[in-house]
Every structure is written in C-alpha cells, then in structure tokens.
Design an enzyme around this catalytic site. Structure first.
Site, PDB file in Angstrom:
ATOM      1  CG  ASP A 260      -2.329   0.645   1.148  1.00  9.92           C
ATOM      2  OD1 ASP A 260      -2.116   1.423   0.142  1.00  9.92           O
ATOM      3  OD2 ASP A 260      -3.250   0.658   2.002  1.00  9.92           O
TER       4      ASP A 260
ATOM      5  CD  GLU B 175       0.070   6.317  -3.216  1.00  9.98           C
ATOM      6  OE1 GLU B 175      -0.667   5.271  -3.594  1.00  9.98           O
ATOM      7  OE2 GLU B 175       0.449   6.646  -1.990  1.00  9.98           O
TER       8      GLU B 175
ATOM      9  CG  ASP C 226      -8.286   4.318  -0.626  1.00  9.14           C
ATOM     10  OD1 ASP C 226      -8.041   2.934  -0.894  1.00  9.14           O
ATOM     11  OD2 ASP C 226      -7.464   4.956  -0.144  1.00  9.14           O
TER      12      ASP C 226
END
Length: 784
Positions: free
Chosen positions: A462, A465, A527
């Site tokens: 996950d 970024e 998401d």
C-alpha cells in the site's frame, strides 16, 4: 536548464527571455547506428498577452504576418543560440528513441536503462539508412522513417509498413499574426516541452490509471503519483507516461519527472508534453495494432509473469479486521455459506505500531502466534495476505536502526525526508525507506522472510506516493525523478523478495505505480467511493491503465469508503469484480457478501462461483497476456482499433479477446435499462443464449441478478463445474474442463492447464481430439 533572464520590451509589455526554442539543425554526426543532430536553440519570448512565440530571427523567416493591420511594433529578442542535441537511436525496427537535451547532457550517452524503467534497451536489431539533404535528415529502419527538418527544426515519423504518417511536431500551427503557438521543442526554467500535432480524427488514450473518460482529448493531465484519496479527486495513484494514438503509434516518455500532458486542452490540435526536467527521452513505437505496439513496449520495459492460480480466486478484506478470531470467524462463515474464498487480507492491525508505519513487528496481542494463525486459516482452506507500506514512524523500535544505517531517504543537507500530502493521525513525521540503497533494500526484503516461512501468501504493498520533492536518494538519482520512481522501486523490491524466497510466482497487491510497474503483478485501483460514480470511475481507471501498464489489475469490490453501500450496488460491483483480472472485496466497512442480506448473498455467491467456473478461460488469457505484454482487462479499442466507435466506449470491457463484459452502474433493485455497444461479428449472451451481431448499440432491461456477458463467435470457452464443495482454487485441480464452442472455431487450439502444461485440442466435424488421443464427443469433458 536555462536560468539567465534578460528583460525585454515588446510593444508596451515586458517579458523575459527565459525560453529557448529549437530552431535549426547545424550539424549531423553518426555514432554507429545512432544519429546525433546539433541544434541551435534561439531565445524565444511570448508576445505580450497574445499566444505565440517570437525569436530574434528575421520576421519573414519566422513566418510572421507583417501585413497584419494591428500587428504591434516588435522588438526582437537576442538571437544568440544555445547548443542542444537530438539523438535518434533505435531499440527495434518499430521502436525509435528521440532524445532532446542540452549538448553534453549525460542522457545523450545513456542506453535508456539509467532510471530502471527500461530493462532491455535493444530487444531487436535495427539496421538503419541515413540520407541528408539541404532541407532534412532522414533516418529509416525497416519499419519507421524519421524525417528531421533542418530549418525550421521539425520531426515527422512515418510507418513504412502501413504507409501512414503517425506523428509530427506542431510547427505548422500558428495564430493570426503568424506566431507559432506550439513549437516542436522549447525549454524554459520549468523544463522542456514538445508539441505534437493532433490529426482531425486522432484519439489519444492511456497515461496510466486516470479515472476520467478513456479518450483523453480535451483533458490536461498532471502525471505525478499521488495519494489520490479516491477516484474522483482528479489525482492518480498510477499515472504512466505512455499513450496510444489512433494515428498509429504509442509514445513512452522514459522519465521519472512530473509530466503535464495537455491533450488538445489548451490548443485543440496539439498534444503538448511538458517535463520537469531539462531533457526529454521519447520512445515512439509504430504499428497499426495496439496489441503489436504493447508487445514492443513491454519488450523494452518487461512483462509480468502469471501469478499463481490461487491469486485468481476470491479475496476478502476489511479495514480493519481487529483480531485473529474476527478473521477466523469470516473464514468459517465463508465455509458455512459455501462461498469460495482463496485469500483473506489483514490490513494494518497486525502491527504493534500500525498508523502509517510498517516495521514487521507482529502484534501477538491481537493475532497470537503468526504461524499457528496461518495454519488455522489453512484448515479453513484460506490463505493470508498482510498489509505493508514503506514508511517508518519514529515511535517504531526499528526507526533508530534504519536511521543509523542510512536506510532512510534524506535531503541534500542530510535532513531526513518525511512523507508529504498523506495526512498522519498524530502529527508525527514519517520517514521513507530508501529503495535506491541496496543495503536498505536487502534489510526491507529480509523482514519478509519470517512471514513467508510462516506461510503468509502475499503482501499488499500500500501507499508509496508520498516522497517529497528535492530529496537526495542514496544512488544519486536526481530528486526530480525520485518521486514518481519511488513506487516502482518499492513494489519491485517486495516483488523480488517474494520471487526469491517463495516457491510460486511472485505477487504483490500494489496501489501506487509508474511506467514499468506492470512487470510486478498486480495492482488495484485505490480507494474508490462506494457510489455508482465511484464504480464507473473504477472501470475507467482500469481501462486507461490497461493501455499503459498491461497486466493484472483489480479493484475494491464495493468501493473503499463513502456513503453506506446499498446491497444492490454491492451486487453490481461483485458482478464487475467476478469478471476482472483479479477479484477482491475490501472496504472501510464490512465487505463480506453475507453482510448485505440473503438476496444479495444468493446473487453474489452465484457470481463468485461463476468466476471459479471460468478460471480455465481466465488462465488462458493470463498466459496470453504475460507472454505478449497485453492487458487481461481490455478496452474495446485494444481489440478493435479500426472501429471509430470503440475508442469512446469506456463503460464496458473485454476480458481477453472473447468475453465482452457490460457492468451495470446502478444501486437500485429494479431492472436497469442499459445501452451498450456490440463490436463487429456475432456474439452470444452467456446467460440467455441470445445471439447479437455487431457493430451496433443494443438497449436491454437488465435485472439485478445478471449483466450482459457476450461470447465472441469462434471462441472455445473452457469451464469447470462449481458447486458448494468448491472451497478454493485448490479444489479445482484435477477436475475435468468442459469446452463450450461458439460458432465456427479453429481446427486446432492449445490450452494451458493449471499445471502450466499445454494440451493441443483438435476439432474435426463432431469429434474432438486432445493431443492426438481417440476422438471424443464435443460435449465430453477433458482433463487438462
């Protein structure tokens, strides 16, 4: 990069000479098969408030309309040139590399691999022929011709196999006074830009996982990896500087710098590409078919191997499962309700320090002994997936070790870099592991070993970024490239650890990405909001990503966050997920199908079982995709590039070449009127048996329990029988496949079995032969 600024007056307005326009080829030299052009770049200014650029050359030479009545008096800027070079080299006959940089820039001597995106700089030999004239330099391979205009500087690329002009710079485009509005190449203090002319019917697709319309014309995109916080914010988790033009080429910018792609947004007939860098490294891949071009692109950047069979089963997760017993109860419920389930995912609660931190310290208070937990899940026929991210909290016991050993990213002054644009729950900064440091990579990979030894099957990689700008990575990677390349290095490090330590093909479940990320399967769409709009954006994101990063992509069934998810939308999203490359239900709140009522459970269970029935087909597509560098989930434009309608269709998709899937975007319980497009040929509805012939649009009323799934004529569709006894993909091994034939099929067809061995099936009238055995009835089952 140009920093000098000379104040100038044009008419009554002041501007600056901080831009240099490439204007004239002044020298040509050969370096083997490469051609390096010396180009004079002239100072250029914008003319007051008017669009367009002016250099210090004579007005007539610039094409200025001096007879225009309202043309202001023009004071020309200086004409002193700055030296640039354009290197033209070849990765393959159909792949030319155009590198534009200031003279002596190191990228002009690089083979393309310095950033780690390109893995094979020359997949195929490409002898070239060079001709020079007073007006142009022409370089030809057997497939492409590059024509560089000497004065004014310009570039045209022709496909010699199709006879089409596929790309040209936009020097012809001017405003009324004759000032060029889209110079072929121009550099300023912000970086370098190229401008390509868009044809009248030219569509541009790609640029990674973008959640808007599939055709990018009219859009301006900033290609920068961001924690997008959804699919409706205008940001992107996985932007990729790769695009496809319906004119017949694929473009790839070999960079980690932020790219602005202006696709006919500012200037309707111009594709403008601006980089936060002083050099531009553009690969142009020719070929009429996107499948051929993606094959060539992935020859440069790598192809992902097929994940293990269990990865194609049904996954479930929740943010968060808070304990061992909670997860075991979910696995038991799946078995009691006869819902096939291969993987159960645990988000950050498995950590002791679990808020935007990963230090691989297992939380025994919540989950007990890890090995025994994995064994209990195995008794319930379920594998364990665990979460990670590449950030460390100062509260972690491992933070001091990582800091002392130089494993964390720093700024040039030695200060620790901390994550940006991702909110922290407590205000403490989070540091980032430096994946350009081989020792840091080995340290991070090593912390996975005990998990794998205990039986953990896969890691969800996950985030990734949040690297800030201006850092000084250990390897010396320039800070302007580091942000976007960080996800590539992070996912690659984890994937490589699993490949080395595991006994199956490696798999991660990554959120962030850049060019090259496709070689580390797989990725998911981030998401999404739990709304109809969130589902629609997810489909578009997957289609856009497929054209830039072909491979194994998925999404969170039901969306991750937002308004309370209706049972009906959950059903519609499950139908979409069941026919996606990978299938996972996951969200901020429960996403198990039994949480949405008996009726939803009944429908979703049928669709989950349908996925398992179709795994023999999906397995064929996976191997085809891995072998050729193609996506599993495909836009219609991938298979039907000559269909003028296909490019704009972004609410449906192909799973492989033979299944057309039409999701229904609705959250109600009544039948939905759905309009969808049927490509050319004859197609059969998998559920109703209705035959449809395209190309044409069809309007149907679709009940909640199904969506249109059409099978192309000529298809051999291998399937399995799935009932309540199937708990996971392991239960499918050794079971016979049934071949369903649609229309006229090829006489010989090769099928890849779950054990990866190939079986050749031949069809002769009413008989079917497998690997030369005695003919059997076409309705009989084959053990493959």
């Amino acid at each position: 990069m140009v920093h000098q600024r000379d104040d100038l007056w044009i008419g009554e307005r002041m501007t600056m000479t901080d831009a240099y326009m490439l204007r004239q080829v002044v020298g040509v030299r050969r370096r083997g098969d490469d051609v390096v052009l010396s180009v004079a770049a002239r100072p250029a200014v914008q003319v007051g408030i008017m669009p367009g650029y002016l250099t210090g050359e004579p007005l007539a030479e610039q094409g200025i309309e001096t007879t225009l009545p309202n043309l202001p008096d023009l004071d020309l800027p200086p004409s002193d040139p700055r030296a640039y070079a354009v290197r033209i080299s070849w990765a393959a006959p159909d792949t030319v590399r155009l590198t534009i940089a200031p003279e002596n820039n190191p990228v002009l001597d690089d083979d393309g691999t310095w950033l780690g995106i390109v893995t094979d700089p020359a997949p195929a030999a490409a002898p070239v022929h060079v001709e020079e004239s007073e007006t142009a330099v022409v370089i030809e391979s057997s497939a492409l011709r590059v024509r560089v205009g000497r004065r004014p500087f310009s570039i045209i690329v022709d496909d010699l196999l199709t006879g089409a002009q596929v790309l040209r710079t936009a020097e012809r485009l001017r405003q009324a006074a004759g000032f060029p509005v889209a110079p072929p190449a121009i550099a300023d203090a912000r970086g370098i830009s190229v401008h390509l002319e868009l044809g009248t019917g030219e569509d541009i697709l790609g640029f990674g996982e973008q959640f808007g319309r599939l055709v990018k014309n009219g859009q301006q995109l900033t290609l920068r990896c961001e924690d997008a916080l959804g699919t409706g914010t205008g940001l992107a988790y996985k932007p990729v500087p790769v695009w496809h033009s319906s004119a017949g080429y694929t473009g790839f910018l070999n960079t980690g710098a932020t790219v602005t792609a202006d696709v006919g947004h500012t200037r309707p007939s111009v594709l403008g590409l601006s980089l936060d860098d002083d050099a531009l490294d553009l690969y142009v891949v020719g070929g009429a078919q996107p499948r051929r071009r993606l094959h060539s692109y992935t020859a440069l950047t790598g192809r992902g191997p097929v994940p293990p069979l269990w990865a194609f089963g049904y996954w479930m997760g929740r943010c968060r499962y808070h304990s061992r017993e909670e997860m075991l109860d979910v696995a038991r419920r799946a078995r009691e309700l006869e819902v096939p389930l291969d993987v159960l995912h645990c988000d950050p609660d498995w950590l002791v320090v679990d808020r935007l931190n990963c230090d691989f310290i297992w939380n025994k208070d919540r989950f007990g002994d890890r090995r025994s937990f994995v064994q209990e899940l195995e008794k319930l026929h379920t594998r364990l997936s665990v979460w990670e991210l590449p950030y460390l909290d100062p509260a972690s016991p491992r933070f001091a070790e990582a800091e002392a050993k130089g494993y964390l990213v720093r700024y040039p002054d030695g200060e620790l870099a901390t994550i940006q644009k991702t909110p922290t729950p407590d205000g403490r900064p989070r540091a980032l592991v430096d994946f350009t440091n081989p020792d840091a990579v080995a340290w991070w990979q090593g912390m996975h070993e005990e998990f794998l030894a205990d039986g953990v099957a896969v890691f969800k990689t996950d985030f990734g970024e949040a690297l800030p700008d201006g850092t000084a990575p250990h390897s010396g990677l320039p800070g302007n490239h580091a942000h976007n390349l960080y996800p590539l290095y992070y996912n690659g490090a984890v994937w490589a650890a699993l490949a080395r330590l595991g006994d199956e093909p490696a798999l991660v479940w990554g959120r962030s990405g850049w060019a090259g990320s496709h070689r580390y399967p797989g990725q998911w769409g981030g998401d999404a909001e739990s709304t109809v709009a969130g589902m629609q954006a997810t489909v578009r994101g997957g289609l856009s990503y497929a054209m830039s990063a072909p491979g194994f992509w998925s999404h969170d069934i039901g969306g991750f966050y937002g308004p309370e998810l209706t049972p009906e939308l959950y059903v519609r999203w499950t139908q979409f997920g069941a026919l996606s490359p990978l299938m996972r239900a996951h969200g901020l709140r429960p996403r198990e199908p039994w949480e949405y009522g008996e009726h939803a459970l009944e429908i979703c269970r049928r669709w989950i079982r349908l996925r398992y029935e179709l795994l023999p087909y999906l397995w064929q597509v996976a191997h085809e995709s891995s072998r050729n560098g193609w996506p599993v989930l495909r836009p219609l434009a991938f298979e039907y590039p000559d269909d003028p309608v296909a490019a704009g269709v972004d609410g449906q998709f192909l799973l492989g070449s033979d299944l057309l899937v039409v999701p229904v975007f609705d959250d109600g319980d009544t039948p939905v009127r759905r309009r969808y497009y049927v490509p050319e040929g004859r197609w059969t509805d998998l559920f109703t048996g209705e035959a449809l012939t395209g190309p044409r649009f069809v309007i149907q009323d679709i009940p909640l329990d199904r969506i249109p799934v059409l099978v192309r004529d000529g298809t051999i569709l291998p399937r399995l029988q799935v009932d309540g006894s199937i708990r996971r993909t392991d239960d499918l091994l050794g079971r016979p496949w049934t071949l369903h034939l649609f229309g006229n099929v090829d006489h010989r067809h090769q099928l890849v079995g779950f054990d990866t061995t190939a079986t050749t099936v031949a069809f002769d009238g009413d008989a079917v032969t497998a690997d030369g055995s005695q003919p059997i009835a076409p309705t009989a089952r084959l053990w493959i």
